[in-house]
Write an enzyme that holds these catalytic residues in place. Structure first.
Site, short mmCIF file in Angstrom:
data_model
loop_
_atom_site.label_atom_id
_atom_site.label_comp_id
_atom_site.label_asym_id
_atom_site.label_seq_id
_atom_site.Cartn_x
_atom_site.Cartn_y
_atom_site.Cartn_z
N TYR A 183 74.74 5.54 20.65
CA TYR A 183 74.86 4.30 21.39
C TYR A 183 76.32 4.15 21.84
O TYR A 183 77.24 4.36 21.05
CB TYR A 183 74.47 3.11 20.50
CG TYR A 183 74.68 1.74 21.13
CD1 TYR A 183 75.65 0.87 20.65
CD2 TYR A 183 73.90 1.32 22.20
CE1 TYR A 183 75.83 -0.38 21.23
CE2 TYR A 183 74.07 0.06 22.77
CZ TYR A 183 75.05 -0.78 22.28
OH TYR A 183 75.24 -2.01 22.85
N LYS A 210 86.47 -1.84 17.60
CA LYS A 210 86.31 -2.22 16.20
C LYS A 210 87.62 -2.24 15.40
O LYS A 210 88.40 -3.19 15.49
CB LYS A 210 85.25 -1.33 15.56
CG LYS A 210 83.86 -1.51 16.24
CD LYS A 210 82.78 -0.70 15.59
CE LYS A 210 81.53 -0.65 16.43
NZ LYS A 210 80.64 -1.80 16.22
N ASP A 244 83.32 9.25 21.77
CA ASP A 244 83.20 7.81 21.59
C ASP A 244 83.50 7.51 20.12
O ASP A 244 82.65 7.69 19.25
CB ASP A 244 81.80 7.33 21.97
CG ASP A 244 81.66 5.83 21.76
OD1 ASP A 244 80.64 5.25 22.19
OD2 ASP A 244 82.58 5.22 21.15
P1 KE4 Z 1 80.85 -3.17 21.59
O1 KE4 Z 1 80.67 -3.41 23.06
O2 KE4 Z 1 79.68 -3.72 20.78
O3 KE4 Z 1 82.21 -3.63 21.08
O4 KE4 Z 1 80.88 -1.59 21.33
C1 KE4 Z 1 79.82 -0.81 21.82
C2 KE4 Z 1 79.77 0.49 21.05
C3 KE4 Z 1 80.25 1.64 21.65
N1 KE4 Z 1 80.24 2.82 20.99
C4 KE4 Z 1 79.76 2.91 19.73
C5 KE4 Z 1 79.76 4.24 19.04
C6 KE4 Z 1 79.25 1.76 19.07
O5 KE4 Z 1 78.77 1.88 17.81
C7 KE4 Z 1 79.26 0.52 19.74
C8 KE4 Z 1 78.72 -0.74 19.10
N2 KE4 Z 1 78.20 -0.61 17.77
C9 KE4 Z 1 77.19 -1.56 17.40
C10 KE4 Z 1 76.74 -1.20 15.97
N3 KE4 Z 1 75.84 -0.13 15.95
C11 KE4 Z 1 77.66 -2.96 17.52
C12 KE4 Z 1 76.79 -3.99 16.83
C13 KE4 Z 1 76.06 -4.85 17.82
O6 KE4 Z 1 75.60 -4.33 18.87
O7 KE4 Z 1 75.93 -6.06 17.52
#
Ligand code: KE4
Length: 428
Positions: A142, A265, A237
């Site tokens: 993701y 994060k 990523d």
């Molecule tokens: P954000 O846009 O949520 O800050 O980051 C997106 C993203 C990009 N790349 C990786 C590898 C990620 O894990 C994420 C977001 N992670 C999720 C948890 N699996 C965020 C939690 C959520 O969507 O509420």
């Protein structure tokens, strides 16, 4: 009715699904979401005053734990001088310099406000730099919710992707080709089919969004070789793995240097921060230096950057943190594996350093197809049995458990004992 239930009922009147991010709805574990009120160290307290040892950790940012003093102080100190300027600040220079110091291969970096924004910007820059359009991603990885990343595999391995969400135009999905994680042969076929049409391959160097799935030996090295040979860019990523699996990120941990990175994060310490960076020649295409446009009102926000700097500087100044995370992670994974084996429960516990996932399946998980064989109903029972005992886990089989420096060895021992008790009671 609990206070969380009351709040959730009201929230659903005003917010889609009652939450501001889908996973927080706890649908896959069939529970009312826990409404958080306070966090401190490894614990959070919910709206009913119940305390949990927290293994969600805001999905990764809180490697130091909740309300870490140095981070809280940095936020307060920055906020006293203003929340935002829309002007450059020294902290952004310090953050960019620190990331380039800690991550071999990152020569320039641009701050944004989320992981999604970091990925969509990095992909645009890769397309702008190479003049090519196709991007390759891996099933189960993701990368945030930009159109070109919400794509599932097409009919054939090397065919264009299909939208994986309503609202994603077919044209946007068509620019993304999807391969199975750890499928080196599949990547070779995709490059053979598309030759020099591929701008970039984006990968989570440790899969953490299908549950935690490690790269097979040689997988990352092969991605590096194949992309370099084809003139495509390799993007790691590291929104989750960045500064989590090591102070030098996954690229430093595995010794594989991509062309670009995305971060999030941990570099925000719990506040909204993302970043993308990499080779100077690649990043030089980004406006105002180059023709690839990307902008953000709150990019490099002084309060968020202060939180991120306090987090990174704490990690940089205390190498014992990573040793402790590794020890606690290994203890947790082996302890849980022993419990499930003892009780004859089909489960595989996987992870790396401070990441872990319990897959309720018979065999090791090396791809999303493997992960999807897991018994998600059993995961929901496991989740509930732990929540009942004051242990808050990721409310989905396809997420990671996050350890922090604030988790103690006794927390880990209690988690293992709780799993043993729940298994003995037939609750899992
Ligand atoms: P954000 O846009 O949520 O800050 O980051 C997106 C993203 C990009 N790349 C990786 C590898 C990620 O894990 C994420 C977001 N992670 C999720 C948890 N699996 C965020 C939690 C959520 O969507 O509420």
């Amino acid at each position: 009715m609990s206070r969380s239930e009351e709040l959730f009922t009201e929230a659903q009147r005003y917010i889609p699904g009652g939450v501001n991010s889908p996973v927080r709805a706890f649908r896959s574990v069939g529970s009312t979401p826990v409404f958080a009120v306070r966090g401190s160290g490894a614990c959070i307290w919910d709206a009913d005053g119940k305390r949990y040892t927290d293994y969600i950790g805001s999905w990764g940012p809180l490697i130091l734990g909740h309300a870490f003093p140095a981070v809280t102080e940095a936020i307060c100190d920055a906020a006293k001088n203003g929340a935002s300027f829309g002007l450059p600040t020294e902290r952004e220079v310090r953050m960019a310099r620190l990331i380039t110091e800690l991550v071999k291969g990152v020569e320039m970096v641009r701050m944004v406000s989320s992981g999604t924004e970091a990925v969509l910007s990095a992909v645009r820059a890769a397309r702008g730099f190479t003049g090519r359009e196709l991007v390759v991603k891996f099933s189960g990885c993701y990368h945030g919710h930009s159109d070109s990343m919400l794509v599932k595999a097409g009919s054939g391995l090397a065919t264009a992707g299909l939208p994986d969400s309503a609202g994603v135009p077919a044209a946007a999905a068509a620019g993304t080709v999807t391969c199975a994680y750890n499928d080196t042969e599949g990547i070779k076929q995709i490059f053979a089919a598309h030759k020099d049409g591929i701008a970039a391959v984006i990968v989570e160097p440790v899969g953490a969004n299908m549950g935690v799935v490690l790269p097979a030996p040689g997988f990352l090295e092969e991605l590096r070789r194949i992309t370099a040979e084809a003139g495509a860019l390799l993007i790691f990523d590291e929104v989750i793995t960045g500064f989590r699996v090591s102070l030098n990120c996954a690229s430093g941990y595995f010794g594989v240097t991509p062309d670009m990175w995305t971060f999030g994060k941990i570099i925000g310490g719990g506040l909204p921060v993302g970043a993308y960076g990499g080779r100077r020649d690649v990043m030089s295409v980004v406006a105002p230096l180059g023709p690839v446009y990307q902008a953000g009102t709150l990019s490099g926000n002084p309060v968020a950057t202060a939180a991120g700097l306090a987090t990174l500087e704490t990690l940089k100044n205390d190498s014992g943190i990573y040793r402790g995370l590794a020890e606690k992670g290994e203890k947790l994974r082996s302890g849980l594996a022993s419990v499930f084996k003892k009780h004859g429960i089909e489960a595989v516990v996987q992870g790396l350093e401070s990441l872990a996932t319990v897959f309720f399946t018979a065999s090791p998980v090396s791809s999303y197809d493997d992960a999807k064989k897991s018994d998600t109903a059993r995961y929901a029972r496991f989740w509930k049995s732990m929540a009942k005992r004051g242990i808050l886990l990721a409310p989905s089989q396809f997420e990671a458990l996050f350890l922090s420096a604030a988790h103690s060895l006794s927390d880990i021992e209690y988690f293992i004992a709780a799993a043993d008790e729940a298994a003995h009671a037939g609750e899992i």
